[in-house]
Design an enzyme around this catalytic site. Structure first.
Site, mmCIF file in Angstrom:
data_model
loop_
_atom_site.group_PDB
_atom_site.id
_atom_site.type_symbol
_atom_site.label_atom_id
_atom_site.label_comp_id
_atom_site.label_asym_id
_atom_site.label_seq_id
_atom_site.Cartn_x
_atom_site.Cartn_y
_atom_site.Cartn_z
ATOM 1 N N CYS A 142 -3.777 -11.749 -2.838
ATOM 2 C CA CYS A 142 -4.642 -10.609 -2.511
ATOM 3 C C CYS A 142 -6.095 -10.897 -2.868
ATOM 4 C CB CYS A 142 -4.155 -9.376 -3.270
ATOM 5 S SG CYS A 142 -3.955 -9.662 -5.027
ATOM 6 N N GLU A 194 -7.308 -8.439 6.473
ATOM 7 C CA GLU A 194 -6.946 -9.413 5.446
ATOM 8 C C GLU A 194 -6.267 -10.603 6.128
ATOM 9 O OE1 GLU A 194 -3.593 -8.339 2.890
ATOM 10 O OE2 GLU A 194 -4.670 -9.288 1.235
ATOM 11 N N LYS A 218 12.253 -2.097 -6.620
ATOM 12 C CA LYS A 218 12.562 -2.567 -5.269
ATOM 13 C C LYS A 218 11.633 -3.732 -4.929
ATOM 14 C CE LYS A 218 11.248 -2.291 -1.176
ATOM 15 N NZ LYS A 218 11.609 -3.641 -0.710
ATOM 16 N N GLY A 266 1.242 -4.064 -2.483
ATOM 17 C CA GLY A 266 1.565 -4.501 -1.124
ATOM 18 C C GLY A 266 0.395 -4.269 -0.201
ATOM 19 N N SER A 267 0.685 -4.089 1.074
ATOM 20 C CA SER A 267 -0.384 -3.975 2.065
ATOM 21 C C SER A 267 -1.011 -2.582 2.028
ATOM 22 C CB SER A 267 0.194 -4.245 3.449
ATOM 23 O OG SER A 267 1.162 -3.261 3.744
ATOM 24 N N TRP A 307 6.113 -10.126 -2.022
ATOM 25 C CA TRP A 307 6.834 -11.383 -2.215
ATOM 26 C C TRP A 307 5.942 -12.497 -2.760
ATOM 27 C CZ3 TRP A 307 3.702 -14.254 0.683
ATOM 28 C CH2 TRP A 307 3.036 -13.612 1.731
ATOM 29 N N ASN A 308 4.611 -12.294 -2.780
ATOM 30 C CA ASN A 308 3.761 -13.477 -2.986
ATOM 31 C C ASN A 308 3.720 -13.992 -4.430
ATOM 32 O OD1 ASN A 308 2.264 -11.190 -3.566
ATOM 33 N ND2 ASN A 308 0.319 -12.089 -2.947
ATOM 34 N N GLU A 327 -1.797 -1.312 -5.813
ATOM 35 C CA GLU A 327 -2.560 -2.569 -5.758
ATOM 36 C C GLU A 327 -2.353 -3.136 -4.365
ATOM 37 O OE1 GLU A 327 -4.749 -3.647 -7.853
ATOM 38 O OE2 GLU A 327 -4.270 -1.814 -8.915
ATOM 39 N N LEU A 328 -3.430 -3.199 -3.578
ATOM 40 C CA LEU A 328 -3.273 -3.497 -2.150
ATOM 41 C C LEU A 328 -3.988 -4.790 -1.766
ATOM 42 C CD1 LEU A 328 -3.800 0.201 -1.035
ATOM 43 C CD2 LEU A 328 -1.661 -0.944 -1.631
HETATM 44 P P1 NDP Z 1 4.096 -4.809 2.328
HETATM 45 O O1 NDP Z 1 3.171 -3.657 2.225
HETATM 46 O O2 NDP Z 1 4.652 -5.133 3.634
HETATM 47 O O3 NDP Z 1 5.340 -4.587 1.340
HETATM 48 C C1 NDP Z 1 5.183 -4.335 -0.028
HETATM 49 C C2 NDP Z 1 6.461 -3.699 -0.555
HETATM 50 O O4 NDP Z 1 6.624 -2.413 0.032
HETATM 51 C C3 NDP Z 1 7.694 -4.490 -0.175
HETATM 52 O O5 NDP Z 1 8.621 -4.419 -1.204
HETATM 53 C C4 NDP Z 1 8.172 -3.754 1.052
HETATM 54 O O6 NDP Z 1 9.517 -3.957 1.318
HETATM 55 C C5 NDP Z 1 7.890 -2.324 0.649
HETATM 56 N N1 NDP Z 1 7.810 -1.386 1.765
HETATM 57 C C6 NDP Z 1 7.643 -1.643 3.073
HETATM 58 N N2 NDP Z 1 7.619 -0.490 3.774
HETATM 59 C C7 NDP Z 1 7.770 0.517 2.875
HETATM 60 C C8 NDP Z 1 7.829 1.939 2.953
HETATM 61 N N3 NDP Z 1 7.707 2.574 4.132
HETATM 62 N N4 NDP Z 1 7.992 2.662 1.834
HETATM 63 C C9 NDP Z 1 8.076 2.033 0.626
HETATM 64 N N5 NDP Z 1 8.046 0.698 0.484
HETATM 65 C C10 NDP Z 1 7.887 -0.060 1.587
HETATM 66 O O7 NDP Z 1 3.338 -6.065 1.690
HETATM 67 P P2 NDP Z 1 3.863 -7.553 1.598
HETATM 68 O O8 NDP Z 1 5.184 -7.613 0.928
HETATM 69 O O9 NDP Z 1 3.725 -8.195 2.930
HETATM 70 O O10 NDP Z 1 2.808 -8.193 0.555
HETATM 71 C C11 NDP Z 1 1.599 -8.685 0.927
HETATM 72 C C12 NDP Z 1 0.499 -7.671 0.670
HETATM 73 O O11 NDP Z 1 0.444 -7.356 -0.709
HETATM 74 C C13 NDP Z 1 -0.854 -8.245 1.014
HETATM 75 O O12 NDP Z 1 -1.613 -7.266 1.689
HETATM 76 C C14 NDP Z 1 -1.458 -8.546 -0.335
HETATM 77 O O13 NDP Z 1 -2.850 -8.584 -0.348
HETATM 78 C C15 NDP Z 1 -0.917 -7.418 -1.151
HETATM 79 N N6 NDP Z 1 -0.984 -7.749 -2.565
HETATM 80 C C16 NDP Z 1 -1.882 -7.099 -3.372
HETATM 81 C C17 NDP Z 1 -2.030 -7.449 -4.708
HETATM 82 C C18 NDP Z 1 -3.016 -6.764 -5.599
HETATM 83 O O14 NDP Z 1 -2.897 -6.922 -6.815
HETATM 84 N N7 NDP Z 1 -4.002 -6.029 -5.104
HETATM 85 C C19 NDP Z 1 -1.230 -8.514 -5.283
HETATM 86 C C20 NDP Z 1 -0.331 -9.146 -4.346
HETATM 87 C C21 NDP Z 1 -0.214 -8.758 -3.058
HETATM 88 P P3 NDP Z 1 9.957 -5.148 2.300
HETATM 89 O O15 NDP Z 1 9.010 -6.285 2.126
HETATM 90 O O16 NDP Z 1 11.312 -5.477 1.812
HETATM 91 O O17 NDP Z 1 9.899 -4.579 3.689
#
Ligand code: NDP
Length: 562
Positions: free
Chosen positions: A307, A404, A190, A245-246, A166-167, A267-268
């Site tokens: 991130c 983080e 998604k 994501g995370s 979402w960020n 990308e985490l």
């Molecule tokens: P999450 O890992 O919680 O979620 C990321 C995405 O994955 C969301 O769309 C989420 O859906 C979805 N998701 C959740 N559970 C599952 C699953 N079991 N299977 C498949 N998809 C799933 O991260 P955040 O949304 O909280 O984002 C923040 C994180 O992203 C931070 O750790 C940040 O550092 C990282 N990030 C990394 C970047 C990079 O370039 N390295 C850039 C930006 C962010 P939903 O949210 O709807 O549950």
């Protein structure tokens, strides 16, 4: 208090139809998700939640669209990206306001980082895509001597699942979407359940652009929903998953898909260090102030939720008191407030859950003996606000160092010498960005010893994300695969196939099958082949001949032959 963000699930909306409050197909659909403004808690949008059969139907439609998209010329795909960029550019301000409403970031940051970043990525991908993905002749000196011509072509993978956080609800999405479409893949997208409205805004623009380029509407399928929908999507018949994501979720997605033989790009998260060197040359005090203003921006931009943000600040032990005093003054002057107010520096965090996690990390440091110089208290009133928080004397093992932190909290850590700074900075499971401030040569020497793959000297590596020419990728718990931006991600989202053709088959005097197999003596054959390969690979004669004559001759011939 406002209720936490309700889960925002949504229909398996094709970009074409983009249902707003439409019930997803049939009896499989269940419930609704609500997008809320994190500054006020007000409802922004309500959408139906897709079911498992909606998800699988969306993947099936995307597969059909991928066949059509794969046949679209590269120039048409590039035109599509340019159209999307034009639309984003001409609607930048209203789109940025939607980003602000849903994410809580300031308008300036939404415009600079989300919109401008997305537009730059689209234009750059449209520029390099046609060349990077083009059909081309491959060159093998040995092959040429033996009368073989080689050619390669790039084919899309098929259906790419794009799962985003979402960020940066525009910038990060486009960083995956642009190369996926350019490479000819259909995308099932998604977004995070906390960025649904922005996802709709972007999908509407892509739908219009697809229509204008006469490309199938299902080339982008918006599938908003929560983690459960992401889980179903990654269980589906996809060909690649681009996940941002995370680390915890990313690892789970990678392990699941790798077991099925499906490739992933992850990308985490990050816990990125900024190291201030002892040797800063010239006016040490002025250099210190400059470095700290970068550190402050690097920590507070996007309300601390990036991130690649600065999450750990390492300073020479002797400078700690001066650094803490300057940062405390600066942080106390930071204005926390409504993100649309032009006087605001830092807006709310994305959700109650995110704020609770950050606060628990700070409480953990406090319990371990860290000093909280400012902030560290949840403010009263509506909105998920959290004040800029400065920590010192943080012991090793505290969560603010090992995990983080996603919010405006900055621990300052003292180091004794350069090797101590390197050891502390590298002591993290994450490896994404790092920044070093000080004498450029010393900083460059130190930068080479850091595990982070993106290191900036007298600058913030975070800012690289806005430069689409520079690939962005994390390692260890910060990423996996090709990363985003530039040619590597185009390669990862396509498959290059290689074709060879024996032209000697048409020459009467060489019409026999490969001659060296008919010499009877295998050892002699092998020795002869090795000599041919060595000659074509390295002899001075060949080095002279290859660029000047042979290459031109064979390549001209090759283009006539294919
Ligand atoms: P999450 O890992 O919680 O979620 C990321 C995405 O994955 C969301 O769309 C989420 O859906 C979805 N998701 C959740 N559970 C599952 C699953 N079991 N299977 C498949 N998809 C799933 O991260 P955040 O949304 O909280 O984002 C923040 C994180 O992203 C931070 O750790 C940040 O550092 C990282 N990030 C990394 C970047 C990079 O370039 N390295 C850039 C930006 C962010 P939903 O949210 O709807 O549950």
């Amino acid at each position: 208090m406002h209720e936490p963000h309700a889960r925002i699930s949504a229909p398996p909306a094709t970009a074409a139809s983009l249902p707003d409050d439409v019930t997803p197909s049939g009896a499989c659909a269940s419930g609704a998700l609500i997008a809320r403004n994190p500054a006020t808690g007000d409802e922004i949008r309500r959408v139906p939640r897709p079911s498992a059969c909606d998800v699988h139907a969306a993947i099936a439609r995307a597969r059909l669209a991928s066949v059509c998209l794969a046949q679209a010329p590269l120039s048409v795909r590039a035109r599509l990206l340019r159209r999307i960029a034009d639309a984003l550019e001409s609607n930048a301000e209203p789109l940025a306001r939607r980003v602000v409403a849903e994410s809580g970031k300031t308008l300036a940051h939404a415009l600079e980082a989300d919109l401008a970043g997305a537009i730059a990525v689209l234009r750059h991908t449209a520029r390099i895509g046609p060349h990077a993905l083009s059909e081309r002749q491959e060159w093998s000196p040995a092959g040429a001597l033996l009368g073989r011509l080689h050619r390669s072509e790039s084919r899309p993978l098929g259906v790419v699942a794009l799962i985003t956080p979402w960020n940066y609800p525009m910038g990060i999405v486009v960083s995956g979407l642009a190369p996926a479409l350019m490479a000819g893949n259909a995308v099932v997208f998604k977004p995070s359940e906390l960025a649904i409205d922005c996802a709709y805004a972007l999908a509407e623009i892509v739908a219009d652009s697809l229509r204008a380029c006469s490309l199938p509407q299902d080339a982008l399928t918006l599938l908003p929903g929560d983690g459960a929908v992401g889980e179903i999507l990654t269980d589906g018949a996809i060909d690649h998953c681009l996940f941002t994501g995370s680390a915890a979720v990313g690892r789970r997605v990678r392990d699941k898909l790798t077991a099925r033989g499906i490739s992933t790009s992850l990308e985490l998260g990050g816990s990125c260090p900024l190291i201030l060197l002892e040797n800063r040359g010239g006016d040490r005090q002025a250099a210190l102030q400059t470095a700290l203003s970068y550190a402050l921006f690097g920590r507070l931009a996007n309300n601390g939720q990036a991130c690649g943000a600065v999450k750990r600040l390492y300073v020479p032990r002797a400078d700690v008191p001066a650094v803490l005093a300057a940062l405390e003054t600066a942080m106390r002057a930071v204005r926390l407030g409504p993100p649309l107010d032009s006087a605001t520096h830092v807006g709310p965090l994305i959700s109650d859950r995110q704020r609770a996690t950050l606060h628990a990390q700070i409480e953990d440091a406090r319990a371990r003996g860290a000093r909280i110089l400012c902030g560290g208290v949840i403010p009263e009133g509506p909105g998920w606000y959290y004040p800029p928080t400065l920590l010192s004397d943080v012991p090793p093992g505290a969560r603010v160092l090992t995990e983080e932190t996603f919010g405006p909290a900055l621990p300052v850590i003292a180091y004794d010498d350069a090797s101590h700074a390197v050891a502390l900075a590298n002591d993290s499971p994450y490896a994404l960005t790092a920044s070093v401030f000080g004498d450029p040569q010393e900083a460059a020497a130190l930068a080479r010893q850091l595990t982070a793959p993106l290191v900036a000297i007298n600058d913030l590596a975070l800012l690289n994300y806005s430069l689409p020419q520079i690939p962005w990728r994390g390692r260890q718990d910060s990423g996996w695969g090709a990363g985003v931006h530039g040619a590597p991600i185009l390669d990862a989202l396509s498959e290059r196939r290689y074709y060879s053709r024996n032209v000697t088959i048409r020459w009467p005097f060489l019409r026999k099958p490969p001659w060296h197999l008919h010499r009877g003596d295998c050892a002699q054959d092998a020795a002869f082949s090795a000599r041919v390969l060595a000659f074509t690979g390295g002899s001075p004669f060949w080095r002279w001949l290859r660029p000047s004559l042979a290459r031109g001759f064979f390549q001209r011939r090759a283009s006539r032959q294919w």
